[in-house]
Design a protein around this motif. Sequence first.
Motif, PDB file in Angstrom:
ATOM      1  N   ARG A 184       0.841  -1.205   0.000  1.00  0.00           N
ATOM      2  CA  ARG A 184       0.000   0.000   0.000  1.00  0.00           C
ATOM      3  C   ARG A 184       0.875   1.254   0.000  1.00  0.00           C
ATOM      4  O   ARG A 184       0.596   2.227  -0.712  1.00  0.00           O
ATOM      5  CB  ARG A 184      -0.915   0.007   1.219  1.00  0.00           C
ATOM      6  N   ARG A 185       1.940   1.224   0.775  1.00  0.00           N
ATOM      7  CA  ARG A 185       2.827   2.379   0.822  1.00  0.00           C
ATOM      8  C   ARG A 185       3.577   2.543  -0.501  1.00  0.00           C
ATOM      9  O   ARG A 185       3.842   3.667  -0.937  1.00  0.00           O
ATOM     10  CB  ARG A 185       3.800   2.251   1.986  1.00  0.00           C
ATOM     11  N   ASP A 186       3.914   1.426  -1.147  1.00  0.00           N
ATOM     12  CA  ASP A 186       4.542   1.514  -2.467  1.00  0.00           C
ATOM     13  C   ASP A 186       3.648   2.277  -3.436  1.00  0.00           C
ATOM     14  O   ASP A 186       4.140   2.968  -4.343  1.00  0.00           O
ATOM     15  CB  ASP A 186       4.800   0.112  -3.026  1.00  0.00           C
ATOM     16  N   LEU A 187       2.346   2.123  -3.237  1.00  0.00           N
ATOM     17  CA  LEU A 187       1.360   2.772  -4.114  1.00  0.00           C
ATOM     18  C   LEU A 187       0.937   4.142  -3.585  1.00  0.00           C
ATOM     19  O   LEU A 187      -0.034   4.729  -4.077  1.00  0.00           O
ATOM     20  CB  LEU A 187       0.134   1.865  -4.253  1.00  0.00           C
ATOM     21  N   ASP A 188       1.653   4.639  -2.546  1.00  0.00           N
ATOM     22  CA  ASP A 188       1.345   5.925  -1.917  1.00  0.00           C
ATOM     23  C   ASP A 188      -0.046   5.945  -1.285  1.00  0.00           C
ATOM     24  O   ASP A 188      -0.678   6.995  -1.180  1.00  0.00           O
ATOM     25  CB  ASP A 188       1.463   7.081  -2.927  1.00  0.00           C
ATOM     26  N   GLN A 189      -0.498   4.801  -0.833  1.00  0.00           N
ATOM     27  CA  GLN A 189      -1.789   4.692  -0.154  1.00  0.00           C
ATOM     28  C   GLN A 189      -1.526   4.582   1.353  1.00  0.00           C
ATOM     29  O   GLN A 189      -1.731   3.533   1.977  1.00  0.00           O
ATOM     30  CB  GLN A 189      -2.559   3.477  -0.673  1.00  0.00           C
ATOM     31  N   ILE A 190      -1.054   5.677   1.945  1.00  0.00           N
ATOM     32  CA  ILE A 190      -0.615   5.657   3.336  1.00  0.00           C
ATOM     33  C   ILE A 190      -1.762   5.329   4.293  1.00  0.00           C
ATOM     34  O   ILE A 190      -1.611   4.505   5.207  1.00  0.00           O
ATOM     35  CB  ILE A 190       0.023   7.013   3.728  1.00  0.00           C
TER      36      ILE A 190
ATOM     37  N   ALA B 102       4.493   8.834   8.416  1.00  0.00           N
ATOM     38  CA  ALA B 102       4.400   9.179   6.997  1.00  0.00           C
ATOM     39  C   ALA B 102       3.103   9.912   6.686  1.00  0.00           C
ATOM     40  O   ALA B 102       3.044  10.728   5.755  1.00  0.00           O
ATOM     41  CB  ALA B 102       4.503   7.916   6.143  1.00  0.00           C
TER      42      ALA B 102
END
Length: 255
Positions: free
Chosen positions: A144-150, A184
């Motif tokens: 999810r973080r790789d996809l900027d979905q913090i 983040a």
Amino acid sequence: MPIPEDVTGYEIDKDVQQELQSLPKGLAEDVAKNLVMVAKLIDEEPEQAYAYSRIALRLASRVAAVREAAGFAAYANQKYSEALAEFRAARRMTGSVELWPVMADCERGLGRPEKALEMAGAPEVHKLDKAGQVEMRLVAAGARRDLDQIDAAIVTLQSPELASNSVQPWTARLRYAYADALLAAGREDEAREWFAKVIESDKDGSTDASDRLAELDGVEFVDLDEVDGEDADEVDVDGAVDVDGDVDGRDRDRD
């Protein structure tokens, strides 16, 4: 590659020893010794561990434990495509889902977070033990973080295991991932609270939560040998100096 004389091969798990019984005795001993070297070196000298794993793989590629060890050695060296191939081979041989989370993390390493999330929702996850399910949750949050979905990463990590006061082998890593995701997302106060909880559960110091918490509190650790003159007046007994010049290492305005 040379193997120390004190390495006998019997240091490996009994389950692996049993797997190697399918090989001729001399060959089994050689493979076992190389697997021991992989285990000994994988954390501190991953390149050396990888070299030993390749020897074991050349000697006994049809043994699942060898393929698994080769996978982890490749993974430690960020050779994700190779690691994934080895993990898949080991899984085909054993039928076990144990490697599912690390296979999904290889997909992340290959720049395919969507595939990792797809694996996180697969039926195989329900067959994992508790530790495996927590690991899968960590991988999914990372994707999810790789996809900027913090925000989605934060929700992914929220679970009974995170809320539990019981300290398990995965507790520190789960709390750390949660604290880092909160930070983040700009939720600094909550992040500070969870980094503190990491420290409570991280008995062997496997994370840098103490440093992260100190950084949030405005404390900078310095080498006392490099401090002299008036700078020394701002250093406490632990070698910490407040970046704002406060002797107690905390920002009084924040208190």
